[in-house]
Write an enzyme that holds these catalytic residues in place. Structure first.
Site, PDB file in Angstrom:
ATOM      1  N   LYS A 115      10.157  13.348  13.531  1.00  0.00           N
ATOM      2  CA  LYS A 115      11.240  13.880  12.935  1.00  0.00           C
ATOM      3  C   LYS A 115      11.058  15.120  12.148  1.00  0.00           C
ATOM      4  CE  LYS A 115      15.467  11.715  10.785  1.00  0.00           C
ATOM      5  NZ  LYS A 115      15.890  10.385  10.179  1.00  0.00           N
ATOM      6  N   LEU A 125       0.193   8.824   3.597  1.00  0.00           N
ATOM      7  CA  LEU A 125       0.421   8.552   2.045  1.00  0.00           C
ATOM      8  C   LEU A 125      -0.395   7.382   1.563  1.00  0.00           C
ATOM      9  CD1 LEU A 125       4.136   9.304   1.523  1.00  0.00           C
ATOM     10  CD2 LEU A 125       2.217  10.918   1.172  1.00  0.00           C
ATOM     11  N   GLU A 190      -7.870  -5.329  -4.087  1.00  0.00           N
ATOM     12  CA  GLU A 190      -6.721  -5.128  -4.560  1.00  0.00           C
ATOM     13  C   GLU A 190      -6.038  -6.325  -4.959  1.00  0.00           C
ATOM     14  OE1 GLU A 190      -4.341  -2.340  -2.143  1.00  0.00           O
ATOM     15  OE2 GLU A 190      -5.978  -0.954  -2.080  1.00  0.00           O
ATOM     16  N   ASP A 284      15.803   4.568  11.178  1.00  0.00           N
ATOM     17  CA  ASP A 284      16.492   5.069  12.542  1.00  0.00           C
ATOM     18  C   ASP A 284      16.357   4.065  13.547  1.00  0.00           C
ATOM     19  OD1 ASP A 284      16.634   7.233  10.918  1.00  0.00           O
ATOM     20  OD2 ASP A 284      15.523   8.557  12.209  1.00  0.00           O
ATOM     21  N   ARG A 347       2.452  -7.878  -5.265  1.00  0.00           N
ATOM     22  CA  ARG A 347       3.279  -7.368  -5.608  1.00  0.00           C
ATOM     23  C   ARG A 347       4.509  -7.449  -6.126  1.00  0.00           C
ATOM     24  NH1 ARG A 347       1.771  -2.682  -0.990  1.00  0.00           N
ATOM     25  NH2 ARG A 347      -0.439  -2.036  -1.766  1.00  0.00           N
ATOM     26  N   HIS A 408       8.659   0.804  -1.527  1.00  0.00           N
ATOM     27  CA  HIS A 408       7.466   0.821  -1.259  1.00  0.00           C
ATOM     28  C   HIS A 408       7.299   0.763   0.485  1.00  0.00           C
ATOM     29  CE1 HIS A 408       3.302   2.220  -0.743  1.00  0.00           C
ATOM     30  NE2 HIS A 408       2.970   0.828  -0.567  1.00  0.00           N
ATOM     31  N   LEU A 449      -1.859  -0.583   7.250  1.00  0.00           N
ATOM     32  CA  LEU A 449      -2.575   0.169   8.241  1.00  0.00           C
ATOM     33  C   LEU A 449      -3.226  -0.671   9.266  1.00  0.00           C
ATOM     34  CD1 LEU A 449      -4.353   2.620   5.830  1.00  0.00           C
ATOM     35  CD2 LEU A 449      -2.349   2.982   7.288  1.00  0.00           C
TER      36      LEU A 449
END
Length: 465
Positions: A115, A125, A190, A284, A347, A408, A449
């Protein structure tokens, strides 16, 4: 014939002979960023003005009904779109779309559309890193951490597949990860992880992985990459997908016929005022799935990241202060500089605690202290975070920074099976657009990921069989 403006999708425009007459038209998918339930109806007052009477959004949290006008003074009617042919059409150039293309047979013609430009996707990111099963003895702990973070709503089989089939070819493609002095992979930790199991490249792991995959895809003669090309709709008959309608950068339409279509179009962050996502990622795949009665799963499961840089002047997207920062020892303080929470909570729970503290203190943010991390670790592991804070007027070596939660990640999506197949034949969905149940109600840090790569490969393998 269909005509698509810069703002509206799926608009059926009247023939020129009827351009001055009033009539009713059906609008299938309306504004970029809007996810609809059912149809909306409009009426042409003339060839130049369109009135949208009502829009109903799919997502319950965004229930909005309003009227809208669009004036288009220079519309022209096209005779119809041209037709392209490909074996496999992939919508999206993030890590899942690119990795899927790499895993497909070289004798197949593959068309990848995106897009925006090829690097404007959320895979680029991702800061913290990617989880890996570093040794078999960590399997049970890794499995439990993922399930616990997801409130035990995870699909156990999906979790097992993700952990046991971690990709091992990223290094062979040229991706660089942090190493120990003996040359072995270094692992960081993390929030909600019981041990260090995350490989990383500084604080730009997603960029390192995705740019590596992009370089490899660009070497393939059987893959065509089309930038600024929007997926408008899919082509389907009798619950069988056979391609898509795309819009070129100049606004022209093409019909692409394909044996298989893969939606790798990302999440829903562009629908939110405060999000770490690119603004053009607007759900979308969900809009198209909703229109064609393709099954969705958990569309209300949206993850809020606890720590993004706070500014009084909202940016295009919120800048992420990686969870790895807290994994390395950063602390969170209230307005009186008192620590108020366990920074390594999952989170969703940590975001809730921060919101509660902000309400208690009547503030728009809390403070995050990176000075608890050795200076050399900050410079080496988090150079981009250090630099962004400096650009915003904060020296992380001398002072705390203001942080606030922001949207996020999207755990829900188009429902898929273990091979990433949707409920429509020959239509696959991978990455954040898909929901295979691996994340449950809340995603464990740095699993995105990994999940994207694992299930993109399974989709490719299924299409190749």
């Amino acid at each position: 014939p269909p005509l698509f403006s810069d703002i509206f999708l799926g608009l059926y425009y009247p023939p020129a002979s009827l351009s001055t007459k009033k009539f009713t038209a059906i609008l299938s998918i309306v504004k970029f960023g809007d996810i609809l339930q059912g149809m909306s109806f409009g009426k042409f007052e003339s060839a130049r003005t369109i009135v949208i009477i009502q829009e109903k959004f799919y997502k319950p949290a965004l229930q909005i009904t309003f009227a809208k006008f669009l004036c288009t003074p220079n519309l022209s009617v096209k005779k119809g779109p041209s037709i392209m042919k490909t074996d496999i059409l992939i919508a999206g150039s993030g890590c899942s779309g690119l990795y899927c293309a790499l895993q497909l047979p070289r004798d197949k013609k593959i068309t990848v559309i995106t897009k925006s430009d090829l690097t404007s996707n959320d895979s680029f990111l991702a800061q913290g890193g990617m989880c890996m099963l570093k040794e078999q003895s960590d399997y049970d702990s890794f499995f439990e951490d993922t399930m616990k973070a997801g409130h035990y709503e995870n699909d156990k089989k999906s979790v097992e597949i993700m952990i046991k089939t971690s990709p091992e070819d990223l290094v062979s493609y040229g991706a660089q990860f942090e190493r120990n002095e003996d040359g072995s992979l270094a692992y960081t930790k993390e929030g909600a992880h019981s041990t260090n199991r995350i490989i990383f490249h500084e604080d730009v792991t997603g960029k390192e992985i995705t740019s590596t995959l992009l370089r490899e895809v660009q070497k393939l003669s059987n893959v065509e990459l089309l930038e600024y090309t929007t997926l408008v709709d899919i082509l389907e008959k009798d619950n069988h997908c056979y391609g898509a309608v795309i819009r070129r950068p100049d606004g022209s339409l093409d019909t692409v016929t394909a044996t298989y279509t893969v939606l790798a179009s990302g999440g829903v962050g562009g629908l939110y005022r405060h999000s770490t996502n690119f603004r053009h990622l607007t759900g979308d795949a969900l809009a198209i799935a909703g229109k064609h009665n393709i099954e969705l799963q958990n569309p209300d499961y949206v993850q809020i990241h606890p720590t993004t840089f706070y500014t009084k002047h909202p940016e295009d997207r919120s800048f992420l202060i990686s969870e790895s920062v807290r994994g390395e020892g950063a602390r969170l303080y209230d307005k009186n500089m008192n620590r108020f929470v366990n920074e390594l909570l999952p989170r969703d729970l940590l975001s809730q605690k921060i919101h509660e503290q902000m309400a208690k203190d009547d503030t728009d943010f809390v403070w995050e202290d990176l000075r608890t991390i050795p200076a050399e670790t900050l410079r080496h592991h988090f150079p981009n975070i250090v630099e962004h804070c400096r650009e915003m007027g904060y020296d992380v070596f001398k002072e705390c920074i203001p942080v606030v939660p922001a949207q996020h990640y999207f755990m829900g999506g188009v429902k898929v099976d273990y091979q990433s197949r949707s409920s429509m034949e020959n239509l696959y969905v991978v990455g954040e657009a898909a929901c295979n149940g691996v994340h449950g109600k809340n995603r464990l840090a740095s699993n995105s990921l990994l999940e994207s790569l694992v299930f993109a490969r399974r989709a490719a393998q299924d299409m190749a069989e």
